[in-house]
Every structure is written in C-alpha cells, then in structure tokens.
Design a protein around this motif. Structure first.
Motif, PDB file in Angstrom:
ATOM      1  N   CYS A  54      -1.026   3.644   5.858  1.00  0.00           N
ATOM      2  CA  CYS A  54      -1.161   2.405   6.782  1.00  0.00           C
ATOM      3  C   CYS A  54       0.004   2.321   7.602  1.00  0.00           C
ATOM      4  CB  CYS A  54      -1.817   1.384   6.014  1.00  0.00           C
ATOM      5  SG  CYS A  54      -1.853  -0.231   7.089  1.00  0.00           S
TER       6      CYS A  54
ATOM      7  N   GLU B 103      -5.372  -0.503  11.738  1.00  0.00           N
ATOM      8  CA  GLU B 103      -4.196  -0.992  10.653  1.00  0.00           C
ATOM      9  C   GLU B 103      -3.484  -2.394  10.816  1.00  0.00           C
ATOM     10  OE1 GLU B 103      -4.389   1.006   8.602  1.00  0.00           O
ATOM     11  OE2 GLU B 103      -4.236   3.177   8.809  1.00  0.00           O
ATOM     12  N   HIS B 106      -5.136  -4.805   8.564  1.00  0.00           N
ATOM     13  CA  HIS B 106      -4.548  -4.463   7.310  1.00  0.00           C
ATOM     14  C   HIS B 106      -3.389  -5.145   7.231  1.00  0.00           C
ATOM     15  CE1 HIS B 106      -6.996  -0.607   6.497  1.00  0.00           C
ATOM     16  NE2 HIS B 106      -7.831  -1.656   6.727  1.00  0.00           N
TER      17      HIS B 106
END
Lengths: 133, 133
Positions: A54, B103, B106
């Motif tokens: 990530c 991402e 996240h």
DNA sequence: GTAACACTTCAAGTATACTTGAAGTCAAGA
DNA sequence: TCTTGACTTCAAGTATACTTGAAGTGTTAC
C-alpha cells in the motif's frame, strides 16, 4: 496460525523472493522465523507486506516505511510521530491525485488532437488546431 | 520570437540547468541555438519543456518521451504510433489514479485508527479496534 | 588587467529499490 | 549414492534520471 515458505508468500503477494529477503535485510520484515536456515513467514508478515505494498503503491520511500514500522513497535511512545507520518502521507496522496487529474486532461486533449489529425489525414482535410479539439 | 538563456528557462520551468543540458544530450530538447557556446532557447523549447513536465508528472519514462518527440517530428508517418502512445499513457494515468484512490482510503483508515488510539491514550480508555474506526 | 560571473564540456558520481550471480546447504526421490 | 530442487548468504550489479566536479571560455565590472 498459518505459516508460509518464501515461495508461498512470494506468490500470495506477487513479490519476488529476492525482495522479501531484501525487506528483511533492511528491517521492513522483522522476526522472520527459521526452520533450519529456511525462512518461515506467518500472517503477521502477510499483513505487513500488504501494508508495504500500500505504501509502495502510493510512493512512500523505504526510509519512511522503516520509520513507520519502527514507530509501530511502540505505539504509545510514538503516537504523535505516527499520526504525523500517516497524515502527511495522506496529504501527499491527495496531491498526487490532484496532479494526475490535472495532467490527465492535458493528455486527453492530446489524444483528441492526434485523433483529429488522423481523421484529417484519412479524409484529406486540413489538420485541426490544438484549441479546437 | 522571445528567447531565453539557460538560467531564464530554468527559472521559468523550475528545472535545474543541469537537467536542461541533460534533456538536450538525450534528445528531448532539440535544435537549441548557440550564441558563441551559450545555449539560447525559444518558445518552442518552453512549450516542449511543459510537455516534458506533464509526461514526467504522470510517470512517463524518458525512453517513451524520446519516442514521442521523435514521432512528432514526422506526424503523418507516425500518427498511429503517436495515438497508441498517448492513448496508452492516458489509460496508465487512469490506472494510477484508481490505485491512488483505493490506497488513499486505506491510509485514511490508518489516520482515523491512530487518531482514535491517541484519543484513547489521552482519555485513558481502551484502544479502538481497526474495524470500528 | 584582473576578478567575478555565467556559462561551457565531459566524465564520473548519486539515490532508490531492488536483482543477479556465485557458491553452498539440505532433504527427498531414483 | 547421486541428483534435483528449493532454499541459503553475501557481494556486486542494474535501471532510471539526473547531479556534481573539474577544468576551461568569454563577457562585464572595477
């Protein structure tokens, strides 16, 4: 808890084994067990590798990842540093997206422009101006 | 037509002079005039440099830029290659944006998580779960 | 005339993130 | 027993995109 050989972890995460060894060398993957001399990974490593990917996907340097994972070993002591790191990274990603979106429209303009030229060539007309496409 | 010294072009485009020389060496900047031995740039170079920066900002390799600008020297002969190059690059940018957006959420989750931990620490409560923030 | 300044060339160096190669270990199968 | 395959370590190599350093040139300021 499930365990993985280097080959399994490599396939699960689409990461070359050489990169997994490298990540261990530089301290991104820690506490990797051994069975004889062979590395044995577990779900902790799988999760960390997802975090690494990530961060990597969003352009974080390995140096910052090293900081982040070191901070994570003692969260209460480093909570402010962690929050600063992730918040700055969030802002960085937003900036990257903004740049890409801005430049995307330039590229889309180029796509229209050259398609216009191609059409003009095949139809034997004069080429479009940049501004008109 | 306006002309620029290397220093002026450097400042106008926020590009180190060393990079301008390098771009010329590798053929990204072409037909740079000389006044004695000093480089004299013009609006064509300014425009090309903006294109270079657009490509660079969106992650295009120098090798592809070299192809692109070589194709551009003879558009009718290379129109299909040009269209393919820019169209692929457009798709590439869209993919990059999609990855970054995925991402980003996240990372935003991480930001909420660690802020929740900090709050829990200061208020002496138990830490939040990853799923609940 | 000499010093400072802006530029030049060209080769070598830098940073990041790995990859590759050589040489060796170890367990399983023919 | 010998070979194969999967792993090991460690040093050195790779790719990309420049940057830096050394040595030199040419024009302006005092």
């Amino acid at each position: 808890m499930k365990t993985y050989t280097i080959r399994e972890l490599s396939q699960l995460t689409n990461t070359p084994a050489s990169a997994l060894r490298y990540y261990e060398d530089i301290g991104l993957l820690t506490n990797v067990a051994r069975e004889g001399s062979k590395r044995i990974y577990n779900d902790f490593h799988l999760a960390r590798l997802h975090a690494i990917q990530c961060f990597k996907n969003t352009g974080m340097s390995i140096a910052k990842m090293q900081d982040f994972f070191r901070y994570e070993e003692n969260i209460p002591e480093h909570i402010d540093a962690i929050i600063q790191l992730v918040t700055e990274h969030e802002a960085d990603i937003e900036k990257q997206i903004a740049i890409l979106q801005k430049e995307l429209s330039h590229i889309q303009h180029k796509v229209r422009f050259y398609n216009g030229i191609k059409k003009a060539i095949t139809e034997d007309r004069c080429w479009p101006e940049w501004e008109e496409v």
